[in-house]
Design a protein around this motif. Structure first.
Motif: not given
Length: 372
Positions: A306-329
């Protein structure tokens, strides 16, 4: 030979996959031990050696395939015994071939069985005697101990293979087999035609839900993070201790790590001190000596999610960084926790696994999946 016998060694922080099998080392007496084979072509037979060096160890008898009657043997910490009428199924050539096959499989390359089946496919597509001879050569290159398993069919074993590559009137590699009749050859051809149909159906089923393994290179998040936000943090921003403030309920925390440790403690005044700590490391230090909330160990994964959800919902620019990792481990290091960190393959990597989960859920939200 690999099956479930999986192991690894770590070299410069990189995990080298491996497998193992039993073998005898002859160092005066015979010692039953584990022969460990790694993907980089090194073999541990009481010391790491290359494949060529391993072959020499086998031919010299250091790795024993001959077990003399009356020779002494032991398994460390288990038993000692004397060989009486021993029979070994191995020869130097067979053991070396099996080990080389293991290295191919560890690297995802076709081993001798894969090369044999590829040669058979070529022959079935163009049934010339030249292609049959190539298929027979590839089949005989499969270690004799592995031939019966080449088709993965324990009912037929390798009968269709040895019949096909011998051809009508030919002889198989088994002296007890009679010459191949036209009827037997036709049955072998029919077997491979049916097998091709089953393989085609399996490919369709296997591909329905996409690849089983990540297509993007693994992402490694080392244990280093700035204490202050930086203009272009890159993947460091994915770490829980990166200073990206999140609000949980009515409380603002400087980072996910602050929030996690504040929520972990039982006393509100300590939780407030944790949240007010100057750095993520200080927050953990304050919480470390405090009593935990009851049931924390059973709840911590859900809390972190839930904390990670909060982080990336409240910081969309950081969510973009996470999404850019595609399907990587995502490989996450945490020197303080073998639960959250991968730590050179010695930890459980829950922080990395949860980042992959949250990444997938972000993609669902942004992709507009209906009905969810």
């Amino acid at each position: 030979m690999i099956g479930k016998r999986n192991t690894y060694r770590v070299v410069d922080g990189v995990r080298i996959p491996g497998t193992w099998r039993h073998a005898f080392i002859r160092n005066g007496s015979h010692f039953l031990t584990d022969l460990v084979i790694y993907a980089d072509g090194l073999v541990d037979c009481w010391g790491l050696v290359t494949l060529d060096e391993f072959e020499e160890k086998v031919r010299s008898g250091w790795v024993a395939t001959t077990l003399p009657d009356g020779a002494r043997a032991s398994a460390h910490g288990l038993a000692t015994w004397t060989f009486g009428e021993p029979r070994s199924r191995l020869s130097p050539e067979l053991l070396v071939a099996e080990v080389r096959d293991s290295v191919d499989r560890l690297n995802g390359r076709p081993d001798s069985t894969g090369r044999c089946l590829a040669a058979v496919d070529v022959f079935l597509a163009d049934r010339t005697e030249e292609n049959r001879a190539a298929a027979r050569t590839a089949f005989l290159a499969v270690p004799a101990s592995r031939r019966r398993y080449a088709l993965g069919d324990m009912d037929s074993k390798d009968w269709p293979l040895r019949t096909l590559v011998a051809g009508p009137g030919g002889r198989t590699y088994l002296p007890a087999d009679p010459p191949v009749t036209q009827e037997a050859y036709d049955r072998a051809l029919a077997y491979f035609e049916e097998r091709a149909g089953r393989k085609a159906e399996l490919r369709v089923r296997a591909a329905a839900d996409g690849p089983a393994a990540p297509q993007a290179p693994a992402v490694h998040l080392p244990h280093s993070c700035p204490d202050e936000p930086v203009p272009d943090p890159g993947r460091l921003a994915l770490r829980n201790d990166y200073p990206a403030p999140i609000t949980v309920g009515e409380v603002s925390h400087p980072s996910v790590t602050h929030a996690y440790w504040a929520l972990s403690v039982a006393r509100p005044e300590i939780a407030a001190a944790v949240s007010a700590a100057d750095t993520a490391a200080a927050a953990r230090g304050i919480a470390a000596g405090a009593p935990r909330r009851e049931g924390w160990e059973q709840a911590r994964v859900a809390v972190m999610t839930r904390l990670l959800h909060a982080k990336f919902e409240q910081h969309p620019e950081l969510a973009d960084i996470l999404l850019a990792t595609d399907d990587a481990t995502v490989i996450y290091d945490d020197v303080d926790s073998a639960f959250w960190g991968d730590n050179g393959g010695r930890g459980r990597n829950w922080a990395g696994r949860l980042l992959e989960l949250v990444r997938s859920e972000l993609r669902v939200r942004r992709g507009g999946f209906s009905g969810l």
